[in-house]
Design a protein around this motif. Structure first.
Motif, PDB file in Angstrom:
ATOM      1  N   LEU A  90      14.864  13.910   2.751  1.00 49.36           N
ATOM      2  CA  LEU A  90      15.938  13.248   2.017  1.00 49.36           C
ATOM      3  C   LEU A  90      16.819  14.337   1.422  1.00 49.36           C
ATOM      4  CD1 LEU A  90      14.127  10.348   0.123  1.00 49.36           C
ATOM      5  CD2 LEU A  90      15.955  10.142   1.807  1.00 49.36           C
ATOM      6  N   GLN A 111       3.607  16.430 -13.277  1.00 47.78           N
ATOM      7  CA  GLN A 111       2.341  15.750 -12.985  1.00 47.78           C
ATOM      8  C   GLN A 111       1.807  15.918 -11.576  1.00 47.78           C
ATOM      9  OE1 GLN A 111       4.666  12.739 -14.755  1.00 47.78           O
ATOM     10  NE2 GLN A 111       2.828  11.773 -15.571  1.00 47.78           N
ATOM     11  N   ASP A 122      15.339  11.171  -9.798  1.00 50.49           N
ATOM     12  CA  ASP A 122      14.950   9.791 -10.007  1.00 50.49           C
ATOM     13  C   ASP A 122      14.820   9.075  -8.653  1.00 50.49           C
ATOM     14  OD1 ASP A 122      15.000   8.399 -12.772  1.00 50.49           O
ATOM     15  OD2 ASP A 122      15.627   6.879 -11.305  1.00 50.49           O
ATOM     16  N   MET A 123      15.827   9.247  -7.855  1.00 53.25           N
ATOM     17  CA  MET A 123      15.836   8.618  -6.533  1.00 53.25           C
ATOM     18  C   MET A 123      14.627   9.071  -5.722  1.00 53.25           C
ATOM     19  SD  MET A 123      16.636   9.458  -3.181  1.00 53.25           S
ATOM     20  CE  MET A 123      17.974  10.633  -2.891  1.00 53.25           C
ATOM     21  N   TYR A 183      19.243  12.363  -8.660  1.00 50.82           N
ATOM     22  CA  TYR A 183      18.571  12.613  -7.390  1.00 50.82           C
ATOM     23  C   TYR A 183      17.051  12.634  -7.574  1.00 50.82           C
ATOM     24  CZ  TYR A 183      22.652  13.681  -4.494  1.00 50.82           C
ATOM     25  OH  TYR A 183      23.792  13.602  -3.757  1.00 50.82           O
ATOM     26  N   MET A 224      11.777  10.233  -6.755  1.00 50.45           N
ATOM     27  CA  MET A 224      10.535   9.677  -7.292  1.00 50.45           C
ATOM     28  C   MET A 224      10.367   8.236  -6.829  1.00 50.45           C
ATOM     29  SD  MET A 224       9.225  12.125  -8.993  1.00 50.45           S
ATOM     30  CE  MET A 224       7.914  11.281  -9.867  1.00 50.45           C
ATOM     31  N   ARG A 225      11.420   7.468  -6.910  1.00 53.90           N
ATOM     32  CA  ARG A 225      11.345   6.071  -6.495  1.00 53.90           C
ATOM     33  C   ARG A 225      11.000   5.962  -5.021  1.00 53.90           C
ATOM     34  NH1 ARG A 225      15.221   3.689 -10.637  1.00 53.90           N
ATOM     35  NH2 ARG A 225      15.447   1.809  -9.406  1.00 53.90           N
ATOM     36  N   ASN A 226      11.422   6.943  -4.274  1.00 52.55           N
ATOM     37  CA  ASN A 226      11.136   6.881  -2.843  1.00 52.55           C
ATOM     38  C   ASN A 226       9.801   7.506  -2.476  1.00 52.55           C
ATOM     39  OD1 ASN A 226      13.469   5.728  -1.071  1.00 52.55           O
ATOM     40  ND2 ASN A 226      14.367   6.666  -2.871  1.00 52.55           N
ATOM     41  N   GLN A 227       9.037   7.809  -3.478  1.00 50.18           N
ATOM     42  CA  GLN A 227       7.663   8.249  -3.267  1.00 50.18           C
ATOM     43  C   GLN A 227       7.564   9.501  -2.404  1.00 50.18           C
ATOM     44  OE1 GLN A 227       7.389   5.525  -5.546  1.00 50.18           O
ATOM     45  NE2 GLN A 227       5.297   5.887  -4.896  1.00 50.18           N
ATOM     46  N   VAL A 228       8.515  10.418  -2.591  1.00 49.83           N
ATOM     47  CA  VAL A 228       8.433  11.649  -1.799  1.00 49.83           C
ATOM     48  C   VAL A 228       7.115  12.354  -2.080  1.00 49.83           C
ATOM     49  CG1 VAL A 228      10.903  12.060  -1.602  1.00 49.83           C
ATOM     50  CG2 VAL A 228       9.671  12.961  -3.572  1.00 49.83           C
ATOM     51  N   SER A 264       4.304   8.930   2.041  1.00 56.62           N
ATOM     52  CA  SER A 264       5.612   8.632   2.613  1.00 56.62           C
ATOM     53  C   SER A 264       5.997   9.617   3.707  1.00 56.62           C
ATOM     54  CB  SER A 264       6.677   8.657   1.521  1.00 56.62           C
ATOM     55  OG  SER A 264       6.770   9.967   0.981  1.00 56.62           O
ATOM     56  N   TYR A 317       8.745  17.403 -17.438  1.00 53.77           N
ATOM     57  CA  TYR A 317       7.989  16.299 -18.005  1.00 53.77           C
ATOM     58  C   TYR A 317       7.361  15.384 -16.971  1.00 53.77           C
ATOM     59  CZ  TYR A 317      11.438  12.637 -17.144  1.00 53.77           C
ATOM     60  OH  TYR A 317      12.259  11.716 -16.560  1.00 53.77           O
ATOM     61  N   GLN A 318       7.793  15.513 -15.763  1.00 56.52           N
ATOM     62  CA  GLN A 318       7.216  14.595 -14.795  1.00 56.52           C
ATOM     63  C   GLN A 318       6.517  15.322 -13.667  1.00 56.52           C
ATOM     64  OE1 GLN A 318      10.792  12.695 -14.212  1.00 56.52           O
ATOM     65  NE2 GLN A 318      11.594  14.087 -12.685  1.00 56.52           N
ATOM     66  N   LEU A 320       7.698  12.004   3.214  1.00 58.63           N
ATOM     67  CA  LEU A 320       9.084  12.255   2.873  1.00 58.63           C
ATOM     68  C   LEU A 320       9.136  13.447   1.929  1.00 58.63           C
ATOM     69  CD1 LEU A 320      11.125  10.283   4.002  1.00 58.63           C
ATOM     70  CD2 LEU A 320      10.960   8.964   1.905  1.00 58.63           C
TER      71      LEU A 320
END
Lengths: 326, 326
Positions: A94, A135, A110-111, A108, A113-117, A60, A132-133, A62
């Motif tokens: 962002l 990864q 969550d947002m 934020y 992650m959804r936007n594939q930063v 992205s 936890y995420q 981003l």
DNA sequence: TTTCATATGTCAACCCGTTGACATATGAAA
DNA sequence: TTTCATATGTCAACGGGTTGACATATGAAA
């Protein structure tokens, strides 16, 4: 309708693949064709759709920047430098103002992650959620320990706290108060620790005031008022940021105290803004631009997968700026 | 690999379509299925790919914010409010610090177009470039006239300039200097106009100093120095922003001038930061949060296609805050 | 004449999620 | 018993650009 690659191809009299080749500078293309295509793009006012591109390339470009608030000069300047550097490297930013609120940070995150930063730069307190995420996600934290796997970039907070406290001691302050944020779990308070250690060493007792809602002017003033009623003997103040320091000075004047004659005050951060607006203030200056550069450096390495070192910490040098408040 | 909708479907034991239905709350889904799907998403740490979504829906929910720099407290606070409001409305913000440089603005604009932003909020000077591509793009400008079709949100600059100048006149200043940015073509300088008009009315001659590189502290100070050599008689200063005002006060003190006894100073903006750091400063306060709200209001209307009114201008009320510098 | 670098086209799969069309199944109401 | 709201599945097209495979054509060098 927005023009798409097919429209450009048609106008330029070439195939869509050729347009894509021009856009990505791949394969063989004659200069003549390149120009035809570019002309067509200009004429049509065509902008390649980065969303479609990202979907395919899985990149992205981003980055997420989570800060408490750009209203605060330290974070405002930090954000500026971060974004400027990102832009020069082809990354887009962002922006997230979390106000240090856990629920907002979660949203934020969550947002983002959804936007594939591709990565996140965090300048905010909490964010235990990150663990936890973590990864695949590249994360750099500024000034805060977030988890074992997240590198931290900061300036030398202990040294800063030490310099500040020592200065007050050297200037013969007897009753040195620390004005700090609230001590939370999992957060290291090196400026405070240095203050305590330094006073301990000369047998003085720390006096600490905590300001909870960092970005609420009202609550700041109330707590500062308490200092004068509870510790009227105060003759030295180390505030862990310049805003606190300025608030204190204002209150002190209201109480008829002279700075630095009656009370000496030193702040922390040394932002451009405060240096301009209140150049008299003695403060510990953080190298904000350097912090930004280093944070992005590390983040990019993480993104490129070159980064493996856990528990990584970068400590940048601070400097004492002596004004006339000490 | 990041989990995708198919992985969620498999784990939840449902079809991808059902997962999508859960995500978008469409059609019939039993609560039981909803939970199964949500559990699977949690377990897999699944985040829906907004890029893929946007590609299909043709809505990015992305807004661009172009500011000179978030380092400046006015723009830092404005950016904070803009972003906060956006977040509460489900919009994401791509931040751009243009430093008022045309080439950067052009690049940022390009970037925003490629990223399919739904709209742009501009707080920057130039951007004449905007015209030719305005077409479908929703744009709102803050405080600057950009083109006939772009609505402007600002506070009442003329009134602010008038109040400021009148205050100095009322306080018996004889030689009132204006410290302003550089006057460019196509930019309306209402604060300055009000200053000139007000002085004209009482037969005084305007004395105007222009600070070119607004965000360069050095050049600021040099110009301000000139005031003292060229106009040592100065006894009143109206600075069109608080940073200029603060710089002037610092210089004045260095010249042994007492504020307000020798020279009265009024600034402009009244940001939280400056109000806290230099509460003594008399200033004209702009309703920053209100400006942000109104700008987004209008932008959203544009995005929804409800906005047709050309030459739209919103003027919000300012207020005079009297400190002790006048 | 052969060969090869250059130049461009065609085609289809792919990225990931959305959506409409259509099929099927269940249980409750009419 | 019929009907219909509810619930879920299958399938394929779609959004816009990228990319690899393959075909074809030209002109210059060998």
């Amino acid at each position: 309708m927005k023009p798409k690659i097919d429209d450009v191809a048609r106008l330029a009299g070439v195939s869509p693949t050729t347009v894509s080749r021009v856009l990505n500078d791949r394969g063989y293309i004659s200069n003549e064709t390149k120009e035809k295509v570019q002309d067509a793009m200009t004429k049509l006012n065509y902008f390649p759709n980065d969303i479609a591109r990202s979907l395919y390339t899985k990149r992205s470009n981003l980055l997420g920047i989570i800060m408490p608030t750009t209203s605060n000069p330290f974070f405002g300047e930090l954000t500026f430098h971060l974004e400027s550097i990102c832009a020069s490297l082809g990354y887009k930013v962002l922006l997230c103002n979390s106000l240090n609120q856990k629920d907002k940070e979660k949203k934020y995150l969550d947002m983002l992650m959804r936007n594939q930063v591709d990565g996140i730069i965090v300048g905010t307190h909490n964010l235990g959620i990150l663990n936890y995420q973590k990864q695949n996600l590249a994360v750099v934290s500024i000034d805060r320990y977030l988890s074992e796997t997240i590198p931290v970039v900061s300036s030398d907070n202990y040294e800063g706290g030490k310099l500040a406290t020592e200065l007050l001691v050297r200037k013969s302050c007897e009753h040195i108060v620390l004005i700090d944020g609230v001590k939370e779990i999992e957060k290291s308070y090196l400026r405070r620790e240095a203050y305590i250690d330094t006073l301990d060493k000369i047998g003085k007792t720390p006096i600490i005031y905590e300001i909870p809602e960092v970005f609420n002017v009202q609550s700041q003033q109330e707590i500062i008022e308490n200092i004068f009623s509870e510790h009227p003997e105060v003759d030295g103040v180390f505030a862990t940021n310049d805003i606190f320091a300025a608030s204190f000075i204002t209150a002190a004047k209201r109480h008829g105290k002279k700075i630095p004659e009656d009370i000496k005050v030193i702040g922390y951060d040394g932002t451009e803004t405060v240096r301009t607006v209140l150049p008299d203030l003695t403060t510990i200056r953080q190298p904000i631009e350097m912090i930004a550069k280093e944070a992005i450096n590390i983040l990019l390495k993480e993104i490129e997968g070159e980064f493996t070192d856990p528990l990584h910490e970068t400590k940048l040098p601070i400097s004492l700026i002596e004004g006339s408040t000490t």
